[in-house]
Every structure is written in structure tokens, then in C-alpha cells.
Design a protein around this motif. Sequence first.
Motif, PDB file in Angstrom:
ATOM      1  N   ALA A 135      13.004   6.624  -1.128  1.00 49.13           N
ATOM      2  CA  ALA A 135      13.396   7.788  -0.318  1.00 49.13           C
ATOM      3  C   ALA A 135      14.124   8.819  -1.179  1.00 49.13           C
ATOM      4  CB  ALA A 135      14.292   7.347   0.838  1.00 49.13           C
ATOM      5  N   VAL A 136      14.993   8.310  -2.066  1.00 52.96           N
ATOM      6  CA  VAL A 136      15.749   9.215  -2.934  1.00 52.96           C
ATOM      7  C   VAL A 136      14.801   9.897  -3.935  1.00 52.96           C
ATOM      8  CG1 VAL A 136      17.539   9.296  -4.745  1.00 52.96           C
ATOM      9  CG2 VAL A 136      17.938   8.007  -2.637  1.00 52.96           C
ATOM     10  N   ASP A 137      13.855   9.126  -4.479  1.00 50.16           N
ATOM     11  CA  ASP A 137      12.876   9.701  -5.409  1.00 50.16           C
ATOM     12  C   ASP A 137      12.059  10.801  -4.735  1.00 50.16           C
ATOM     13  OD1 ASP A 137      13.722   8.060  -7.381  1.00 50.16           O
ATOM     14  OD2 ASP A 137      12.005   6.685  -7.325  1.00 50.16           O
TER      15      ASP A 137
ATOM     16  N   ASN B  43       9.098  -3.473   9.607  1.00 51.53           N
ATOM     17  CA  ASN B  43       7.890  -2.920   9.029  1.00 51.53           C
ATOM     18  C   ASN B  43       8.277  -1.968   7.899  1.00 51.53           C
ATOM     19  OD1 ASN B  43       5.929  -0.603   8.848  1.00 51.53           O
ATOM     20  ND2 ASN B  43       4.729  -1.990  10.106  1.00 51.53           N
ATOM     21  N   GLU B  44       7.799  -2.272   6.694  1.00 51.80           N
ATOM     22  CA  GLU B  44       8.249  -1.530   5.522  1.00 51.80           C
ATOM     23  C   GLU B  44       7.930  -0.036   5.610  1.00 51.80           C
ATOM     24  OE1 GLU B  44       7.451  -3.300   1.793  1.00 51.80           O
ATOM     25  OE2 GLU B  44       8.524  -1.697   0.755  1.00 51.80           O
ATOM     26  N   LYS B  45       6.711   0.272   6.070  1.00 49.69           N
ATOM     27  CA  LYS B  45       6.308   1.677   6.151  1.00 49.69           C
ATOM     28  C   LYS B  45       7.216   2.448   7.091  1.00 49.69           C
ATOM     29  CE  LYS B  45       1.427   1.918   5.161  1.00 49.69           C
ATOM     30  NZ  LYS B  45       0.255   1.373   5.795  1.00 49.69           N
ATOM     31  N   GLN B  46       7.518   1.807   8.232  1.00 48.18           N
ATOM     32  CA  GLN B  46       8.341   2.485   9.228  1.00 48.18           C
ATOM     33  C   GLN B  46       9.764   2.682   8.740  1.00 48.18           C
ATOM     34  OE1 GLN B  46       8.194   1.753  13.255  1.00 48.18           O
ATOM     35  NE2 GLN B  46       6.023   1.364  13.370  1.00 48.18           N
ATOM     36  N   VAL B  47      10.333   1.629   8.122  1.00 51.00           N
ATOM     37  CA  VAL B  47      11.711   1.743   7.635  1.00 51.00           C
ATOM     38  C   VAL B  47      11.775   2.812   6.540  1.00 51.00           C
ATOM     39  CG1 VAL B  47      13.618   0.488   6.549  1.00 51.00           C
ATOM     40  CG2 VAL B  47      12.225  -0.648   8.272  1.00 51.00           C
ATOM     41  N   THR B  48      10.752   2.831   5.674  1.00 49.96           N
ATOM     42  CA  THR B  48      10.717   3.837   4.614  1.00 49.96           C
ATOM     43  C   THR B  48      10.619   5.244   5.211  1.00 49.96           C
ATOM     44  OG1 THR B  48       9.626   2.244   3.177  1.00 49.96           O
ATOM     45  CG2 THR B  48       9.529   4.529   2.474  1.00 49.96           C
TER      46      THR B  48
END
Length: 272
Positions: free
Chosen positions: A122-124, A150-155
Motif C-alpha cells: 500500500a505504501v509503495d 481475503n488478501e485482495k480485499q485487505v490490500t
Amino acid sequence: TRPGAPARHVTARVAPLGSRLVLALVEDRTRERRVEEVRRDFVANVSHELKTPVGAIRLLAEAMVDAADDPEAVKRFAARMGTESDRLSKLVQQIIELSRLQADDPLDAPVAVHLDEVIRSAVDASAIDAGAKRISVAIGGTEDVQVFGNEKQVTAAVSNLVSNAVSYSDPDSTVLVTTRVDDGSVDISVVDQGIGIPADELDRIFERFYRVDPARHRSTGGTGLGLSIVKHVAATHGGEVRVWSAEGQGSTFTLTLPQHFGSERKEQEDSP
Ligand code: ADP
């Protein structure tokens, strides 16, 4: 809407089957109608939101034709056209992202999501915007924490919070992203020293397409969808999102998600 009309209709048809069934059917119909209303509102809002940049691009194209003899004016119109197309493409991308997120249930196949990686990405993703304003984005708190989901959603949720913090901050300020474990859940906080949000707007900012005084933020080219994505992700993970803000001083958004205990820890707990 006319509450009561379909209910009467259903009641009349199934009354002999017993009142509990009637009630269940009425509730079902009411829920269905509400889902349908939300969907219709969303489609109406989407078309309205898309029409604005499309209309602007059309007008700018006409203005460019009229100003063909004035290269400076043509350059100005072309630059504004570029801004409006960027806005349009961000809007389309976020609408697609929101409908994709709504289509899949994150708890279908939940996994351990490593927050260090999520926050880093997210920072990148915000690095170019942050760099342009000389904003330093720091990461702190508990390391190696995992959440369940869910990784996509959290990201998507964390990226939206970090990108907002950068967008609504003044140059040369600091954004801090921290994690804190608290009794089976994890708080991910994004703290900025930015423009803040007026107190009477705080409960509206999570609505789809809602933006605080769009004129004030014109240059950020926001869509008003970021926080509704965050809210959706919090809700589907059984978590929540909260905000503290003071105008002119900054905002803190905290997303709380269920903690996932790593396999090592789980084995220790399971062994007698
Ligand atoms: P947008 O695409 O406009 O940023 P969001 O749904 O992400 O849409 O946010 C809704 C509104 O909430 C924004 O338009 C902005 O006015 C306000 N907002 C969100 N995050 C912040 C923040 N960190 N600081 C100040 N205002 C914010």
C-alpha cells in the motif's frame, strides 16, 4: 417506494400455510426489494458520476476546435482533458473494484494475510504521490501480524486509507501506518497531519460517491468510492472502521480486522 403493497399481496396468497411462513416470505420480499433499491441507486449514481467527466471532455474537445489558432489555449485545454480522463479512468477502475469486491465473499476461503506485506505494498503504491509532496510515510507498531480474511480485499482497504492520507495531507508532512494487536483483533491505523474532516461530515464520508466539499479537493481527483470500499471490506470481515479527525490538524482511520494466529502459535496452543 410504497411499503405494504407487496406484503399484502404475499400475505393474501400464502395465508393458509401459517403465519410464520407468511412473515418469513414478507421479510424475504422486503429484503429483496431493499437489495434491488440499493442496486438501482448505485447504477443511477454511477451513470451520474460518469457523465460529469465525459461531459467535460466533450466540452474541452469543442473548445480546442474553436481555439485552433491559439496554441497556448489548445495546450491548456489539452492539459485539462488529461486531468478529466485520469479522473474518468480512476472512477471506472474503482467502480469495477467495488463491484468485484461485492461479488466475492471473503470468508469463502479465508487465509492468513500478512499485514507487513499488505502495508508495504500500500505504501509503495502511494510512493509517487507522496514523493511529489515530500510526504514521508512511516510504518510502525507490531511486526509480523496476520489477519484472517481475503488478501485482495485487505490490500484494497489499506491502500485506499494510505492513498487518502497522502492526498489530503499538505506537502512536507508525515503519514504513519501502524498495527496493534488487541485481544484477537488487529487495529491498522493510518494517521495523517492533513486537512482533516469537519465534524458534521464524519458520518457521511463512508457513503458511496460522497466527498467533502468537492471543490476544495478538485485537484486530488478523488471519486468518493475509496472509503466505501474500506467500509465494505471491514463489514465482510466482521471488523469495523473508525475515524477521528480535527480540521486543519489531521485524521486517523483505524481498520479493525480479526487476527489470524500463525501456525507456530496454533501448534503451541493445541499441544497439551
Ligand atoms: P475520495 O476518492 O474522494 O478520496 P473517499 O471515499 O476515499 O473518496 O473519501 C471520501 C471523502 O472523505 C473525501 O472526498 C475527503 O473529503 C474525505 N477524506 C477521506 N480521507 C481523508 C483524510 N485522510 N483526510 C481528510 N479528508 C479525508
